[in-house]
Design a protein around this motif. Structure first.
Motif, PDB file in Angstrom:
ATOM      1  N   LEU A  53       0.818  -1.210   0.000  1.00  0.00           N
ATOM      2  CA  LEU A  53       0.000   0.000   0.000  1.00  0.00           C
ATOM      3  C   LEU A  53       0.856   1.265   0.000  1.00  0.00           C
ATOM      4  CD1 LEU A  53      -2.718  -1.102   2.585  1.00  0.00           C
ATOM      5  CD2 LEU A  53      -3.069  -0.732   0.138  1.00  0.00           C
ATOM      6  N   LEU A  54       2.065   1.180   0.535  1.00  0.00           N
ATOM      7  CA  LEU A  54       2.935   2.350   0.584  1.00  0.00           C
ATOM      8  C   LEU A  54       3.628   2.617  -0.745  1.00  0.00           C
ATOM      9  CD1 LEU A  54       4.036   4.547   2.478  1.00  0.00           C
ATOM     10  CD2 LEU A  54       5.880   2.977   3.109  1.00  0.00           C
ATOM     11  N   VAL A  55       4.027   1.570  -1.466  1.00  0.00           N
ATOM     12  CA  VAL A  55       4.803   1.764  -2.706  1.00  0.00           C
ATOM     13  C   VAL A  55       3.967   1.584  -3.962  1.00  0.00           C
ATOM     14  CG1 VAL A  55       6.889   0.970  -1.549  1.00  0.00           C
ATOM     15  CG2 VAL A  55       5.537  -0.663  -2.840  1.00  0.00           C
ATOM     16  N   GLN A  56       2.679   1.370  -3.829  1.00  0.00           N
ATOM     17  CA  GLN A  56       1.829   1.192  -5.017  1.00  0.00           C
ATOM     18  C   GLN A  56       1.952   2.393  -5.942  1.00  0.00           C
ATOM     19  OE1 GLN A  56      -2.227   0.490  -4.024  1.00  0.00           O
ATOM     20  NE2 GLN A  56      -2.812  -0.204  -6.062  1.00  0.00           N
ATOM     21  N   PRO A  57       2.273   2.192  -7.217  1.00  0.00           N
ATOM     22  CA  PRO A  57       2.509   3.333  -8.123  1.00  0.00           C
ATOM     23  C   PRO A  57       1.262   4.192  -8.313  1.00  0.00           C
ATOM     24  CG  PRO A  57       3.379   1.296  -9.053  1.00  0.00           C
ATOM     25  CD  PRO A  57       2.542   0.903  -7.880  1.00  0.00           C
ATOM     26  N   ASN A  58       1.497   5.471  -8.609  1.00  0.00           N
ATOM     27  CA  ASN A  58       0.391   6.396  -8.860  1.00  0.00           C
ATOM     28  C   ASN A  58      -0.292   6.155 -10.192  1.00  0.00           C
ATOM     29  OD1 ASN A  58       0.351   7.931  -6.490  1.00  0.00           O
ATOM     30  ND2 ASN A  58       2.052   9.212  -7.184  1.00  0.00           N
TER      31      ASN A  58
ATOM     32  N   GLU B  60      -7.750   4.461  -5.954  1.00  0.00           N
ATOM     33  CA  GLU B  60      -9.050   4.675  -5.324  1.00  0.00           C
ATOM     34  C   GLU B  60     -10.056   3.578  -5.682  1.00  0.00           C
ATOM     35  OE1 GLU B  60      -8.774   6.920  -9.199  1.00  0.00           O
ATOM     36  OE2 GLU B  60      -7.546   6.617  -7.388  1.00  0.00           O
ATOM     37  N   THR B  61      -9.861   2.916  -6.824  1.00  0.00           N
ATOM     38  CA  THR B  61     -10.792   1.851  -7.221  1.00  0.00           C
ATOM     39  C   THR B  61     -10.383   0.477  -6.695  1.00  0.00           C
ATOM     40  OG1 THR B  61      -9.609   1.504  -9.298  1.00  0.00           O
ATOM     41  CG2 THR B  61     -11.411   3.094  -9.317  1.00  0.00           C
ATOM     42  N   THR B  62      -9.123   0.290  -6.379  1.00  0.00           N
ATOM     43  CA  THR B  62      -8.653  -1.013  -5.901  1.00  0.00           C
ATOM     44  C   THR B  62      -8.466  -1.072  -4.388  1.00  0.00           C
ATOM     45  OG1 THR B  62      -6.328  -0.376  -6.226  1.00  0.00           O
ATOM     46  CG2 THR B  62      -7.473  -1.410  -8.081  1.00  0.00           C
ATOM     47  N   LEU B  63      -8.501   0.077  -3.713  1.00  0.00           N
ATOM     48  CA  LEU B  63      -8.186   0.097  -2.285  1.00  0.00           C
ATOM     49  C   LEU B  63      -9.158  -0.742  -1.480  1.00  0.00           C
ATOM     50  CD1 LEU B  63      -6.504   1.160   0.062  1.00  0.00           C
ATOM     51  CD2 LEU B  63      -7.982   3.175   0.119  1.00  0.00           C
ATOM     52  N   ARG B  64     -10.436  -0.666  -1.777  1.00  0.00           N
ATOM     53  CA  ARG B  64     -11.424  -1.423  -0.996  1.00  0.00           C
ATOM     54  C   ARG B  64     -11.161  -2.918  -1.103  1.00  0.00           C
ATOM     55  NH1 ARG B  64     -17.559   0.224  -1.726  1.00  0.00           N
ATOM     56  NH2 ARG B  64     -16.764   1.908  -0.401  1.00  0.00           N
ATOM     57  N   ARG B  65     -10.855  -3.398  -2.297  1.00  0.00           N
ATOM     58  CA  ARG B  65     -10.592  -4.828  -2.455  1.00  0.00           C
ATOM     59  C   ARG B  65      -9.306  -5.245  -1.733  1.00  0.00           C
ATOM     60  NH1 ARG B  65     -12.146  -3.345  -7.708  1.00  0.00           N
ATOM     61  NH2 ARG B  65     -10.002  -3.495  -8.471  1.00  0.00           N
TER      62      ARG B  65
ATOM     63  N   ALA C  68     -10.175 -16.630  -2.882  1.00  0.00           N
ATOM     64  CA  ALA C  68     -10.171 -16.975  -4.310  1.00  0.00           C
ATOM     65  C   ALA C  68     -11.104 -16.066  -5.103  1.00  0.00           C
ATOM     66  CB  ALA C  68     -10.575 -18.440  -4.483  1.00  0.00           C
ATOM     67  N   VAL C  69     -12.241 -15.706  -4.518  1.00  0.00           N
ATOM     68  CA  VAL C  69     -13.163 -14.788  -5.204  1.00  0.00           C
ATOM     69  C   VAL C  69     -12.498 -13.432  -5.424  1.00  0.00           C
ATOM     70  CG1 VAL C  69     -15.328 -13.519  -4.940  1.00  0.00           C
ATOM     71  CG2 VAL C  69     -15.235 -15.961  -4.420  1.00  0.00           C
ATOM     72  N   GLY C  70     -11.724 -12.961  -4.445  1.00  0.00           N
ATOM     73  CA  GLY C  70     -11.029 -11.687  -4.625  1.00  0.00           C
ATOM     74  C   GLY C  70     -10.021 -11.728  -5.756  1.00  0.00           C
ATOM     75  N   GLY C  71      -9.256 -12.823  -5.873  1.00  0.00           N
ATOM     76  CA  GLY C  71      -8.328 -12.931  -6.994  1.00  0.00           C
ATOM     77  C   GLY C  71      -9.023 -12.984  -8.337  1.00  0.00           C
ATOM     78  N   TRP C  72     -10.152 -13.684  -8.400  1.00  0.00           N
ATOM     79  CA  TRP C  72     -10.897 -13.751  -9.670  1.00  0.00           C
ATOM     80  C   TRP C  72     -11.442 -12.385 -10.059  1.00  0.00           C
ATOM     81  CZ3 TRP C  72     -16.188 -12.955 -10.583  1.00  0.00           C
ATOM     82  CH2 TRP C  72     -16.625 -13.311 -11.854  1.00  0.00           C
ATOM     83  N   LEU C  73     -11.913 -11.603  -9.100  1.00  0.00           N
ATOM     84  CA  LEU C  73     -12.428 -10.269  -9.407  1.00  0.00           C
ATOM     85  C   LEU C  73     -11.343  -9.364  -9.988  1.00  0.00           C
ATOM     86  CD1 LEU C  73     -14.824  -9.411  -6.441  1.00  0.00           C
ATOM     87  CD2 LEU C  73     -15.423  -9.701  -8.856  1.00  0.00           C
ATOM     88  N   GLU C  74     -10.125  -9.471  -9.486  1.00  0.00           N
ATOM     89  CA  GLU C  74      -9.042  -8.642 -10.016  1.00  0.00           C
ATOM     90  C   GLU C  74      -8.800  -8.922 -11.496  1.00  0.00           C
ATOM     91  OE1 GLU C  74      -7.608  -6.185  -8.671  1.00  0.00           O
ATOM     92  OE2 GLU C  74      -8.334  -6.394  -6.610  1.00  0.00           O
TER      93      GLU C  74
ATOM     94  N   PRO D 114       0.360  -5.274  -7.831  1.00  0.00           N
ATOM     95  CA  PRO D 114       0.133  -5.250  -6.379  1.00  0.00           C
ATOM     96  C   PRO D 114      -0.895  -6.279  -5.910  1.00  0.00           C
ATOM     97  CG  PRO D 114       0.242  -3.019  -7.227  1.00  0.00           C
ATOM     98  CD  PRO D 114       0.217  -3.920  -8.409  1.00  0.00           C
ATOM     99  N   ALA D 115      -1.991  -6.432  -6.658  1.00  0.00           N
ATOM    100  CA  ALA D 115      -3.007  -7.414  -6.274  1.00  0.00           C
ATOM    101  C   ALA D 115      -2.470  -8.835  -6.395  1.00  0.00           C
ATOM    102  CB  ALA D 115      -4.253  -7.241  -7.143  1.00  0.00           C
ATOM    103  N   SER D 116      -1.669  -9.110  -7.418  1.00  0.00           N
ATOM    104  CA  SER D 116      -1.085 -10.445  -7.577  1.00  0.00           C
ATOM    105  C   SER D 116      -0.132 -10.758  -6.433  1.00  0.00           C
ATOM    106  CB  SER D 116      -0.352 -10.534  -8.919  1.00  0.00           C
ATOM    107  OG  SER D 116      -1.212 -10.247  -9.998  1.00  0.00           O
ATOM    108  N   VAL D 117       0.665  -9.771  -6.030  1.00  0.00           N
ATOM    109  CA  VAL D 117       1.599  -9.978  -4.922  1.00  0.00           C
ATOM    110  C   VAL D 117       0.845 -10.247  -3.630  1.00  0.00           C
ATOM    111  CG1 VAL D 117       3.300  -8.810  -3.486  1.00  0.00           C
ATOM    112  CG2 VAL D 117       3.489  -8.696  -5.962  1.00  0.00           C
ATOM    113  N   LEU D 118      -0.189  -9.481  -3.362  1.00  0.00           N
ATOM    114  CA  LEU D 118      -0.940  -9.653  -2.118  1.00  0.00           C
ATOM    115  C   LEU D 118      -1.733 -10.950  -2.101  1.00  0.00           C
ATOM    116  CD1 LEU D 118      -2.240  -6.028  -1.498  1.00  0.00           C
ATOM    117  CD2 LEU D 118      -0.308  -7.195  -0.441  1.00  0.00           C
TER     118      LEU D 118
END
Length: 584
Positions: free
Chosen positions: A184-189, A194-199, A227-233, A308-312
């Motif tokens: 969350l700190l190094v996520q590129p601009n 704002e659209t991915t933060l909630r997930r 698994a549902v969160g990864g599929w949504l990404e 970032p989502a793949s790493v998390l």
């Protein structure tokens, strides 16, 4: 009584406890008189024994008293309960660790500005990290016994606690929180934060809840949510991600079904049913960890989903937690050996493919696949040093690979898609990013002086004891992964001058995050004693959990014996009775 009073007290003490100079001498007249007087007083004291026999007797008595004192002291110390033991000592913040990111996700609206969304994400990530570190420290200082929360949801319904802290997850909680805070700190601009933060915040809540849980059904439910969160990404990436989303859904949906069935059947009293349940859970585990040939979804996820989502989704390694909680304690030995051998082959296979990739994302995917397979090799081993090595690599490679993946994301934000077909150069324009890229990449494969080196060495020694002719495969996988990291570094940062004169240095928040993570891996790698001891105790708790599971497996037969009664012996009655022989 008068005879006792007539003997001086000094003579009585000398008769009972002679000095060192008097132990080998013939007793004096006063000593003999004192001994006779004490003996005449009712036999309260034993007669005086001299010579070598007396010295041996006194030595044995002192040793026995010392052993009794040590046993009493150990009884007063707080014992480290085995895995799955009773939960004691409430920690009133464990549930908050899960609730804080979930509550922050409510305020993470897509209508927020990018700057406000970043501030909310960073504040939440750092707060959860601070809370996780505090829980770990307090738990160790409180005696290191399994502890649950007074606000635990399981207590509301009168059941067992859902969330608990023990030897295994006491370090996994700050480990997971550190990965999320770092990303969350190094996520590129360039990404729509704002659209991915909630997930991302919901993913953090689900991951922390998974590491705090031990019940099979609860773990299966949280596994499905993840698994549902990864599929949504992947699904939200539009047309480029739809094919990858279908592949992801095919593999991960099957793993969810297998894990749910296995979790339900694991509570059966039948040994054959429990064996089938562990086989189903093992298959689900191999899918989630990407063990060949069930690995096709992982490169697709890294190639098409936001990095970032793949790493998390992958770096905390929820699959390893399922292996620790459900597979290692209950699975038959042959299932553990199959998992270890296939994971060992996957580690070499992934390392070889990482070496020949022409895309940086796919190279990172195969590198991650290889290193995570090594974690599973250690966790399913029967050697205690291999289990400690697997638990160590779990944390060291997870942190290093998360940092390595985010350096690729930072470089993509400045350069665009990264190809490995030709040299790109650019070290002069971003030297700190290049240095962090190289250091974190080498730390992920166990470079000497980093935290991963300790776990890699322990894993090699343990696996050689299990598979003497295949232990060298770990060295081959590590060697190929190291070559792949060096090749990627040379292609992306060396070879020629990058066009352009403006520097592309890291932002202050990125510098702080990358340098802190690299320093942590090096510092703990130079002084790994406390970390290794903690992982050794965690490996011992895994062994105790397996022993306890084996004991529980014999309980149905014991219950049937108690229910039907033991075979009765024939007892003679009436005229057949023979009188008992008289006692002599």
């Amino acid at each position: 009584m008068h005879a006792q009073l007539a003997v001086p007290a000094r003579a009585v003490a000398a008769a009972r406890f002679p000095s060192g100079a008097e132990r080998g001498r013939r007793p004096s007249r006063s000593h003999r008189a004192a001994s006779r007087a004490v003996g005449a007083g009712g036999g309260a004291a034993p007669p005086l024994r001299l010579g070598a026999r007396a010295r041996r007797s006194r030595r044995d008595a002192r040793r026995g008293a010392g052993a009794a004192v040590r046993v009493d002291v150990r009884a007063l110390r707080p014992r480290r309960a085995p895995l799955g033991g009773a939960h004691r000592g409430p920690i009133p913040v464990t549930t908050l660790l899960v609730l804080i990111p979930a509550l922050a996700a409510i305020f993470a609206s897509p209508s927020l500005s990018r700057h406000a969304a970043r501030r909310l994400g960073v504040a939440t990530g750092l707060g959860v990290l601070l809370l996780a570190v505090s829980i770990s420290i307090v738990w160790h200082l409180a005696g290191a016994v399994p502890a649950s929360d007074v606000l635990d949801p399981g207590r509301w319904i009168g059941a067992a606690p859902l969330f608990a802290v023990d030897e295994l997850n006491s370090l996994l909680l700050p480990f997971t929180a550190a990965i999320f805070a770092f990303v969350l700190l190094v996520q590129p601009n360039t990404l729509a934060i704002e659209t991915t933060l909630r997930r991302l915040l919901l993913a953090e809540s689900v991951t922390l809840a998974t590491f705090l849980s031990s019940g099979p059904v609860v773990l299966a439910f949280l596994w499905c949510l993840s698994a549902v969160g990864g599929w949504l990404e992947l699904r939200l990436q539009g047309a480029p991600g739809r094919g990858a989303a279908r592949v992801f859904a095919l593999y991960l949906a099957s793993s969810c079904v297998l894990l749910l069935l296995g979790a339900v059947l694991l509570g059966s009293d039948s040994a054959s049913t429990r064996g089938a349940a562990t086989a189903l859970i093992a298959l689900a585990l191999m899918v989630r960890k990407g063990i060949a040939p069930l690995h096709s979804w992982m490169p697709e996820l890294f190639a098409h989903a936001p990095l970032p989502a793949s790493v998390l989704f992958n770096a905390p390694q929820i699959g390893a937690w399922i292996a620790v909680r459900l597979v290692a304690p209950h699975a038959p030995l042959w299932i553990l050996e199959v998992i270890s051998l296939t994971s060992l082959a996957t580690a070499v296979y992934g390392a070889g493919l990482a070496l020949v990739q022409v895309d940086a994302r796919r190279m990172f995917a195969w590198l991650f696949l290889s290193q995570s397979a090594l974690v599973l090799v250690g966790l399913e081993s029967q050697a205690s040093i291999a289990r400690a090595g697997g638990l160590s690599i779990w944390i060291s490679s997870g942190l290093a690979l998360a940092g390595f993946g985010m350096t690729i994301a930072a470089l993509e934000a400045r350069r665009g898609p990264l190809s490995l077909r030709q040299f790109a150069g650019g070290y002069e324009r971003k030297p700190l990013l290049a240095a962090c890229f190289l250091l974190l990449g080498l730390a992920s494969v166990g470079f000497p002086g980093t935290l991963g080196f300790v776990g890699q060495e322990a894993l090699v020694h343990g696996v050689v004891s299990d598979f003497p002719h295949l232990g060298f495969a770990i060295l081959i996988a590590s060697m190929l992964n190291g070559i792949a990291v060096l090749r990627t570094y040379f292609v992306l940062f060396c070879g020629r001058e990058e066009p352009g004169r403006l520097p592309q240095r890291l932002r202050p928040r990125e510098q702080l995050a990358f340098v802190t993570l690299a320093a942590l891996l090096v510092l703990v790698g130079m002084f790994p004693g406390p970390f290794v001891r903690s992982r050794s105790r965690a490996g011992e708790s895994m062994r105790l959990a397996r022993a306890a599971s084996a004991d529980r497996a014999t309980m149905p037969s014991m219950r049937s014996v108690l229910a039907h009664g033991a075979p009765r012996q024939h007892r003679a009655t009436g005229d057949d009775q023979t009188p008992a022989p008289p006692r002599k």
